[in-house]
Scaffold this active site. Structure first.
Site, PDB file in Angstrom:
ATOM      1  N   CYS A 104     -60.170  49.787   8.576  1.00  0.00           N
ATOM      2  CA  CYS A 104     -58.697  49.504   8.149  1.00  0.00           C
ATOM      3  C   CYS A 104     -58.636  47.895   8.006  1.00  0.00           C
ATOM      4  O   CYS A 104     -58.445  47.233   9.144  1.00  0.00           O
ATOM      5  CB  CYS A 104     -57.541  50.079   9.282  1.00  0.00           C
ATOM      6  SG  CYS A 104     -55.599  49.022   9.558  1.00  0.00           S
TER       7      CYS A 104
ATOM      8  N   CYS B 233     -55.413  46.744  10.198  1.00  0.00           N
ATOM      9  CA  CYS B 233     -55.828  45.943  11.253  1.00  0.00           C
ATOM     10  C   CYS B 233     -56.705  44.616  12.088  1.00  0.00           C
ATOM     11  O   CYS B 233     -56.518  44.331  12.455  1.00  0.00           O
ATOM     12  CB  CYS B 233     -56.591  47.411  12.162  1.00  0.00           C
ATOM     13  SG  CYS B 233     -55.893  49.085  11.606  1.00  0.00           S
TER      14      CYS B 233
END
Length: 107
Positions: free
Chosen positions: A30, A33
Site C-alpha cells: 500500500c 501506508c
C-alpha cells in the site's frame, strides 16, 4: 510497534481486552501506508500511554472483514477491549491527521 500475527476476531479481542491500544491496519504493498510509515515512531512517542499494534491485511483478510476495515491505512483506538474510535478509509493520512484523530479519540 508490534505486528500482530494471523488471528481471528476472538483472538484479536482477547489480545486487546486489557490496556490502551492504537491499531494500524496496513499492507506492505500500500503506497498510502508507506507514506505514513516514517511518521509512526513519532506518533507512537507522542502517545506513550498507548501500545501501538499493526495488523497486515494480507495475513488477516478475514479479520479485516469481521472488523469492517475496508480501507488502508486505517487506525482504531481501543481501551480495555472496547473500540473508542476509528479512522477507517482508503485515503492517505498525514502525521497531523493521525495525531489529531488519536487526540480526539482519547478525550
Amino acid at each position: 510497534m508490534e505486528k500482530l500475527p494471523v488471528m481471528n476476531k476472538e483472538e484479536f479481542e482477547k489480545r486487546l481486552s486489557d490496556g490502551k491500544y492504537v491499531v494500524e491496519f496496513k499492507a506492505d504493498w500500500c503506497p498510502d501506508c508507506s507514506f505514513i510509515k516514517p511518521h509512526l515512531p513519532a506518533i507512537e512517542a507522542d502517545f506513550p500511554e498507548y501500545q501501538f499494534l499493526q495488523v497486515d491485511r494480507e495475513e488477516n483478510l478475514d479479520l479485516f472483514r469481521e472488523l469492517n476495515v475496508f480501507g488502508i491505512p486505517s487506525f482504531i483506538v481501543y481501551e480495555n477491549g472496547r473500540e473508542v474510535d476509528r479512522l477507517v478509509n482508503k485515503a492517505w493520512k498525514t502525521k497531523e491527521e493521525v495525531e489529531n484523530f488519536i487526540q480526539n479519540a482519547i478525550k
